[in-house]
Design a protein around this motif. Sequence first.
Motif, PDB file in Angstrom:
ATOM      1  N   GLN A 186       0.834  -1.200   0.000  1.00  0.00           N
ATOM      2  CA  GLN A 186       0.000   0.000   0.000  1.00  0.00           C
ATOM      3  C   GLN A 186       0.870   1.251   0.000  1.00  0.00           C
ATOM      4  OE1 GLN A 186      -3.351  -0.144  -0.319  1.00  0.00           O
ATOM      5  NE2 GLN A 186      -3.107  -2.374  -0.412  1.00  0.00           N
ATOM      6  N   TRP A 187       1.933   1.251   0.814  1.00  0.00           N
ATOM      7  CA  TRP A 187       2.848   2.396   0.860  1.00  0.00           C
ATOM      8  C   TRP A 187       3.530   2.609  -0.488  1.00  0.00           C
ATOM      9  CZ3 TRP A 187       6.051   3.525   5.861  1.00  0.00           C
ATOM     10  CH2 TRP A 187       5.178   3.698   6.947  1.00  0.00           C
ATOM     11  N   ALA A 188       3.838   1.518  -1.166  1.00  0.00           N
ATOM     12  CA  ALA A 188       4.560   1.612  -2.442  1.00  0.00           C
ATOM     13  C   ALA A 188       3.717   2.292  -3.513  1.00  0.00           C
ATOM     14  CB  ALA A 188       4.978   0.221  -2.906  1.00  0.00           C
ATOM     15  N   GLN A 189       2.398   2.309  -3.323  1.00  0.00           N
ATOM     16  CA  GLN A 189       1.517   2.878  -4.336  1.00  0.00           C
ATOM     17  C   GLN A 189       1.226   4.371  -4.136  1.00  0.00           C
ATOM     18  OE1 GLN A 189      -2.061   0.461  -4.753  1.00  0.00           O
ATOM     19  NE2 GLN A 189      -0.898  -1.423  -4.409  1.00  0.00           N
ATOM     20  N   VAL A 190       1.699   4.936  -3.041  1.00  0.00           N
ATOM     21  CA  VAL A 190       1.409   6.353  -2.805  1.00  0.00           C
ATOM     22  C   VAL A 190       2.245   7.225  -3.731  1.00  0.00           C
ATOM     23  CG1 VAL A 190       0.851   5.877  -0.397  1.00  0.00           C
ATOM     24  CG2 VAL A 190       3.162   6.641  -1.000  1.00  0.00           C
ATOM     25  N   ASP A 191       1.808   8.456  -3.896  1.00  0.00           N
ATOM     26  CA  ASP A 191       2.496   9.410  -4.762  1.00  0.00           C
ATOM     27  C   ASP A 191       3.819   9.825  -4.097  1.00  0.00           C
ATOM     28  OD1 ASP A 191       3.355  11.434  -6.372  1.00  0.00           O
ATOM     29  OD2 ASP A 191       1.630  12.756  -6.015  1.00  0.00           O
ATOM     30  N   PRO A 192       4.977   9.464  -4.693  1.00  0.00           N
ATOM     31  CA  PRO A 192       6.267   9.806  -4.082  1.00  0.00           C
ATOM     32  C   PRO A 192       6.518  11.306  -4.012  1.00  0.00           C
ATOM     33  CG  PRO A 192       6.578   8.926  -6.290  1.00  0.00           C
ATOM     34  CD  PRO A 192       5.139   8.709  -5.939  1.00  0.00           C
ATOM     35  N   ALA A 193       5.841  12.070  -4.860  1.00  0.00           N
ATOM     36  CA  ALA A 193       6.018  13.519  -4.808  1.00  0.00           C
ATOM     37  C   ALA A 193       5.345  14.100  -3.561  1.00  0.00           C
ATOM     38  CB  ALA A 193       5.436  14.156  -6.072  1.00  0.00           C
ATOM     39  N   ARG A 194       4.242  13.498  -3.164  1.00  0.00           N
ATOM     40  CA  ARG A 194       3.514  13.980  -1.984  1.00  0.00           C
ATOM     41  C   ARG A 194       4.010  13.320  -0.702  1.00  0.00           C
ATOM     42  NH1 ARG A 194      -3.120  13.977  -1.152  1.00  0.00           N
ATOM     43  NH2 ARG A 194      -3.109  14.993   0.910  1.00  0.00           N
ATOM     44  N   TYR A 195       4.401  12.036  -0.811  1.00  0.00           N
ATOM     45  CA  TYR A 195       4.849  11.283   0.363  1.00  0.00           C
ATOM     46  C   TYR A 195       6.236  10.683   0.114  1.00  0.00           C
ATOM     47  CZ  TYR A 195      -0.183  11.426   1.387  1.00  0.00           C
ATOM     48  OH  TYR A 195      -1.482  11.832   1.610  1.00  0.00           O
ATOM     49  N   PRO A 196       7.253  11.515  -0.045  1.00  0.00           N
ATOM     50  CA  PRO A 196       8.590  10.985  -0.353  1.00  0.00           C
ATOM     51  C   PRO A 196       9.154  10.074   0.738  1.00  0.00           C
ATOM     52  CG  PRO A 196       8.695  13.319   0.218  1.00  0.00           C
ATOM     53  CD  PRO A 196       7.261  12.990   0.054  1.00  0.00           C
ATOM     54  N   PHE A 197       8.941  10.449   2.001  1.00  0.00           N
ATOM     55  CA  PHE A 197       9.474   9.618   3.088  1.00  0.00           C
ATOM     56  C   PHE A 197       8.764   8.271   3.143  1.00  0.00           C
ATOM     57  CE2 PHE A 197       8.990   8.096   7.468  1.00  0.00           C
ATOM     58  CZ  PHE A 197      10.320   7.848   7.776  1.00  0.00           C
ATOM     59  N   VAL A 198       7.440   8.301   3.082  1.00  0.00           N
ATOM     60  CA  VAL A 198       6.667   7.064   3.133  1.00  0.00           C
ATOM     61  C   VAL A 198       7.072   6.144   1.993  1.00  0.00           C
ATOM     62  CG1 VAL A 198       4.350   6.080   2.886  1.00  0.00           C
ATOM     63  CG2 VAL A 198       4.701   8.116   4.307  1.00  0.00           C
ATOM     64  N   HIS A 199       7.171   6.695   0.797  1.00  0.00           N
ATOM     65  CA  HIS A 199       7.510   5.892  -0.377  1.00  0.00           C
ATOM     66  C   HIS A 199       8.904   5.286  -0.243  1.00  0.00           C
ATOM     67  CE1 HIS A 199       8.295   4.937  -4.656  1.00  0.00           C
ATOM     68  NE2 HIS A 199       6.973   4.799  -4.714  1.00  0.00           N
TER      69      HIS A 199
END
Length: 229
Positions: A186-199
């Motif tokens: 699920q984390w891998a699918q988030v927008d890396p531009a908005r959630y760089p740390f999470v991604h």
Amino acid sequence: MMSTMGKNTAPRSPRRTDSLSRELIIETATELLDSGGESALTLRALTIRLSTGYGAIYHHVADKGDLLAAATDDIITRVLSGAALDEDPRATLRRLALGLFDAVDAHPWVGAELSRQPWRPALLDFYESIARLLDALAVPERARFDAAGTLTNYVLGVAVQNAANARYLADTKTDRASFLDNAAAQWAQVDPARYPFVHASVTQLREHDDREQFLAGVDIFLAGIATLD
């Protein structure tokens, strides 16, 4: 002459012949709590397990609440006895924190009881031990109350949450690795531009160890109190 005992009357369990101690009652209560949670701890269950009557139980404890509190104190006392306070204060503080974390992990009901009764004698002893170690680490007296509270709340908070997570996995029959794999996906699918740390943390989420992460938090706390003056 017909027997006065009904055909379906179950024979009584044999009564114990040895003396019943408070220690044995608490030990048996802990076993019931560990196997079935707070709902499994009833005075009837105790009388059956100990082959005794209610009067023998009430001779040592007032009620279920008293028994639950006594079992909680016993667990925390074991944590304190397992960490000598005359060694390096940083190592001892770390060991105390991890001991409480492991105790709540092994006995999830302990965290709930401590949340309800933070004035329990054993928890006060734990709190006092933390304060002595902070003193040994030269934490200023004016900052000691906040430091002791912060660490104790961190330990209990993480331990209780960890225990809750374990219960959820057990209830849903999900193993931890599968749960983390799904969370990482699920984390891998988030927008890396908005959630760089999470991604960027996907791999760490999947592979992290809860106990090691907990100790990392304790080390962050220790690094922080070292800057107090």
